[in-house]
Design a protein around this motif. Structure first.
Motif, PDB file in Angstrom:
ATOM      1  N   HIS A  50      -9.110  -1.354   6.809  1.00  0.00           N
ATOM      2  CA  HIS A  50     -10.196  -1.326   5.839  1.00  0.00           C
ATOM      3  C   HIS A  50      -9.659  -1.542   4.425  1.00  0.00           C
ATOM      4  O   HIS A  50     -10.171  -2.344   3.649  1.00  0.00           O
ATOM      5  CB  HIS A  50     -10.933   0.021   5.934  1.00  0.00           C
ATOM      6  CG  HIS A  50     -11.987   0.178   4.901  1.00  0.00           C
ATOM      7  ND1 HIS A  50     -13.212  -0.461   5.002  1.00  0.00           N
ATOM      8  CD2 HIS A  50     -12.012   0.867   3.728  1.00  0.00           C
ATOM      9  CE1 HIS A  50     -13.924  -0.163   3.939  1.00  0.00           C
ATOM     10  NE2 HIS A  50     -13.226   0.643   3.153  1.00  0.00           N
ATOM     11  N   HIS A  51      -8.584  -0.827   4.140  1.00  0.00           N
ATOM     12  CA  HIS A  51      -7.969  -0.925   2.825  1.00  0.00           C
ATOM     13  C   HIS A  51      -7.539  -2.351   2.526  1.00  0.00           C
ATOM     14  O   HIS A  51      -7.789  -2.889   1.454  1.00  0.00           O
ATOM     15  CB  HIS A  51      -6.769   0.029   2.777  1.00  0.00           C
ATOM     16  CG  HIS A  51      -5.917  -0.143   1.575  1.00  0.00           C
ATOM     17  ND1 HIS A  51      -6.273   0.307   0.335  1.00  0.00           N
ATOM     18  CD2 HIS A  51      -4.713  -0.758   1.411  1.00  0.00           C
ATOM     19  CE1 HIS A  51      -5.337   0.004  -0.541  1.00  0.00           C
ATOM     20  NE2 HIS A  51      -4.370  -0.657   0.094  1.00  0.00           N
ATOM     21  N   THR A  89       0.867  -1.162   0.000  1.00  0.00           N
ATOM     22  CA  THR A  89       0.000   0.000   0.000  1.00  0.00           C
ATOM     23  C   THR A  89       0.902   1.209   0.000  1.00  0.00           C
ATOM     24  O   THR A  89       2.089   1.099   0.303  1.00  0.00           O
ATOM     25  CB  THR A  89      -0.866   0.050   1.264  1.00  0.00           C
ATOM     26  OG1 THR A  89       0.006   0.159   2.363  1.00  0.00           O
ATOM     27  CG2 THR A  89      -1.750  -1.170   1.400  1.00  0.00           C
ATOM     28  N   SER A 126     -10.434  -4.937   2.153  1.00  0.00           N
ATOM     29  CA  SER A 126     -11.187  -4.840   0.910  1.00  0.00           C
ATOM     30  C   SER A 126     -10.367  -5.328  -0.283  1.00  0.00           C
ATOM     31  O   SER A 126     -10.909  -5.805  -1.264  1.00  0.00           O
ATOM     32  CB  SER A 126     -11.680  -3.395   0.698  1.00  0.00           C
ATOM     33  OG  SER A 126     -10.582  -2.526   0.758  1.00  0.00           O
ATOM     34  N   ASP A 180      -8.207   2.739   8.947  1.00  0.00           N
ATOM     35  CA  ASP A 180      -8.175   2.956   7.500  1.00  0.00           C
ATOM     36  C   ASP A 180      -7.324   1.909   6.805  1.00  0.00           C
ATOM     37  O   ASP A 180      -7.694   1.370   5.759  1.00  0.00           O
ATOM     38  CB  ASP A 180      -7.624   4.356   7.182  1.00  0.00           C
ATOM     39  CG  ASP A 180      -8.644   5.435   7.497  1.00  0.00           C
ATOM     40  OD1 ASP A 180      -9.828   5.067   7.725  1.00  0.00           O
ATOM     41  OD2 ASP A 180      -8.262   6.625   7.526  1.00  0.00           O
TER      42      ASP A 180
END
Lengths: 327, 267
Positions: free
Chosen positions: A296-297, A267, A300, A293
């Motif tokens: 979540h990233h 990421t 998903s 965050d």
């Protein structure tokens, strides 16, 4: 009022230097050169009654010199040191009758005698009144599980058993202040936990002030609200474990266990620092991306089986502080 | 004071119980001591059997010197042996533990190594002393008996003082120095014979520097009612054992200096 006040404490040792070899030894007899090492360099701190303080630092940092000064064994070159209103080395006997000291490496029990006889001797040495003594022994036996150890000669005890007996021995005279020097060194996991639990209870329930020197950072994390970090005779940090973390780096770690192994996971905000099968360790800066965050990233984008946030191990933090201070 | 004595008693009891953990070794060592010191006196006896007397001294007379030196040395070994074993204690860092306890360092160290097997030397010395007392042509008045006991106390004090000085030097050297053994163990051997047999410088050394003669030779003359070939008076001979006490006093003062040195160096 603080129980321990230390101000600008300095101590320099004079170490005789010797050339190597036999000739050096002979020369040393007639002409000695000395090297001065500063063991304590303007140390200042104070400790309130009931605190549990971890005193940490690498070997030779000045930890044991400090403890020796506080215990009245060593006289500093300059500076103030008051323990319970007394100057330890000036009033040795009244001072030491109100403190307890446990050295992890050395026992203060009589090697060839059953544990209970060592206790009896200590009772006489500290002039503990008989009813107080009986009550204290009963309490220690219950808290530390000493029941069947009392009649065993000390030399036959395991290290863990011995340490429990040493803790009891240091507390028979009900000191208000306890110095523990490496109390978990060399102990197995179960004994370590037992010692930690006991120290915690002692501090919480009896309000005994504890000063703990250790190399075991798990001891520190488990016990100490406050840390004094010392190196080369100077205090580098006086604060909480969180303060220590903050001083080094904000970086946190997230461990992710994926459903299936992936060759690649990346990421923008986090960096892969470890990979073991489906388990990947990421490092991230919480100011740039919050943990929710990031989670979540990841959830998903990839199939995630499990994940947890990890703190930087305290050993690494300490090592970084030493490095940061140019050590 | 009383409290200190009772603690001393507890230390001694603990020390004896520790040694009783190794019962066989204790019995062997005690017997060994008794035999070793016993043979030594046998050799002396054989010497006098052959020559009758040496420089005007008879065997029972020499036995008095021998007994005085042995018994007082054995007492000091009993009460101050911890000081004899002090150098390794400093080296191991165990002196810290002594300082962490709210009692005098002298009491704690003196009482730390009470060795029961020394009873071998004590027993042998006592037998020689009693034999000498019966074989000598002396009436045992109360004054003589008191002088004898007083001499033994002062002798024990002197030897204890030597052990304390030996220990004190360890604060600076950390090694135990062989020179002290020549003074303690060598001293007791020297004191077993009449001082007048020795060279002048040797006599002076053991009278004025390490006053061994003060606790054996001079009071023994008063007990024997013998004229001193060196020409001292009876009063001097009866009072001089006090030198042993003074010696111990000085040694204990130096000990305190040593402790202070330790406080500032930590080694």
């Amino acid at each position: 009022m603080p129980q321990i006040v230390v101000q600008d404490l300095c101590k320099t040792f004079r170490v005789a230097e010797r050339d190597p070899g036999a000739w050096g030894a002979i020369k040393g007899l007639f002409h000695r050169r000395y090297r001065h090492t500063s063991a304590l360099d303007h140390i200042s701190f104070s400790i309130e009654p009931g605190e549990l303080v971890g005193y940490i630092g690498p070997n030779g940092a000045g930890k044991s010199t400090t403890v020796k000064v506080l215990a009245g064994i060593l006289v500093p070159d300059s500076g103030v040191c008051q323990v319970m209103g007394r100057t330890p080395w000036k009033q040795r006997i009244p001072h030491v009758s109100q403190i307890g000291v446990v050295f992890g490496q050395r026992t203060q029990l009589w090697w060839d005698l059953p544990v209970i006889e060592s206790f009896e001797l200590l009772r006489a040495i500290y002039r503990v009144p008989a009813p107080v003594y009986r009550h204290n022994v009963e309490e220690m036996v219950a808290l530390l599980g000493l029941g069947e150890l009392l009649d065993t000669p000390v030399r036959q005890l395991s290290l863990g058993q011995r340490m429990r007996c040493d803790l009891a021995a240091a507390l028979l005279h009900r000191p208000a202040l306890l110095y523990l020097d490496e109390p978990t060194i060399g102990l197995d996991a179960v004994s370590k936990l037992a010692v930690r639990q006991f120290v915690k209870r002692l501090n919480k329930e009896r309000g005994v002030t504890v000063m703990l020197t250790t190399h075991d950072m798990d001891d520190v994390e488990a016990l100490c609200r406050r840390i004094l970090l010392i190196n080369r005779g100077k205090i580098l940090l006086d604060g909480t474990v969180a303060d220590l973390r903050a001083q080094v780096s904000r970086l946190r770690r997230l461990v992710v266990v994926l459903r299936e192994e992936k060759d690649w996971i990346e990421t923008d905000e986090a960096r892969v620092i470890g990979r073991q099968g489906p388990q990947v360790t990421l490092e991230f800066d919480p100011e740039r991306i919050s943990a929710p965050d990031l989670i979540h990233h990841l959830t998903s984008a990839y199939g995630v089986r499990d994940l947890y946030v990890e703190n930087l191990p305290i050993e690494e933090i300490v090592a970084e502080v030493y490095q940061g201070a140019g050590m | 004071m009383f409290d200190g004595l009772s603690l001393y008693g507890r230390y001694v009891a603990a020390s004896i119980r520790s040694q009783m953990q190794y019962r066989a070794s204790f019995i062997m060592l005690t017997l060994g001591h008794l035999v070793a010191t016993g043979t030594e006196f046998l050799a002396l006896w054989a010497l006098f059997e052959r020559f009758g007397h040496i420089a005007g001294w008879t065997l029972p007379e020499v036995a008095l010197f021998y007994g005085l030196a042995s018994v007082s040395f054995a007492i000091s070994e009993g009460v101050a042996r911890g000081f004899d074993m002090f150098a390794p204690m400093v080296k191991r860092g165990d002196f810290d533990r002594i300082l962490l306890r709210p009692r005098s360092t002298i009491l704690q160290i003196g009482a730390s190594e009470v060795q029961l097997m020394r009873i071998g030397r004590f027993g042998q010395g006592l037998i020689v002393l009693l034999w000498s007392a019966s074989a000598l042509n002396v009436t045992w008045t109360l004054a003589r008996i008191l002088l004898l006991l007083w001499t033994l106390c002062c002798g024990a004090a002197l030897f204890s003082g030597l052990f304390v000085l030996q220990a004190t030097s360890a604060f600076w050297t950390t090694e135990s120095l062989e020179v002290w053994n020549t003074l303690t163990y060598g001293g007791v051997e020297t004191a077993k014979f009449p001082l007048s047999l020795y060279e002048d410088w040797f006599r002076k050394f053991f009278t004025y520097i390490i006053p061994l003669a003060a606790v054996t030779y001079f009071p023994a003359l008063a007990i024997l009612d013998k004229t001193d070939p060196l020409g001292t008076s009876r009063l001097f001979q009866s009072a001089i054992p006090l030198g042993g006490m003074v010696f111990l006093g000085v040694a204990l003062l130096l000990w305190q200096v040593g402790v202070r040195h330790y406080h500032s160096t930590g080694s």
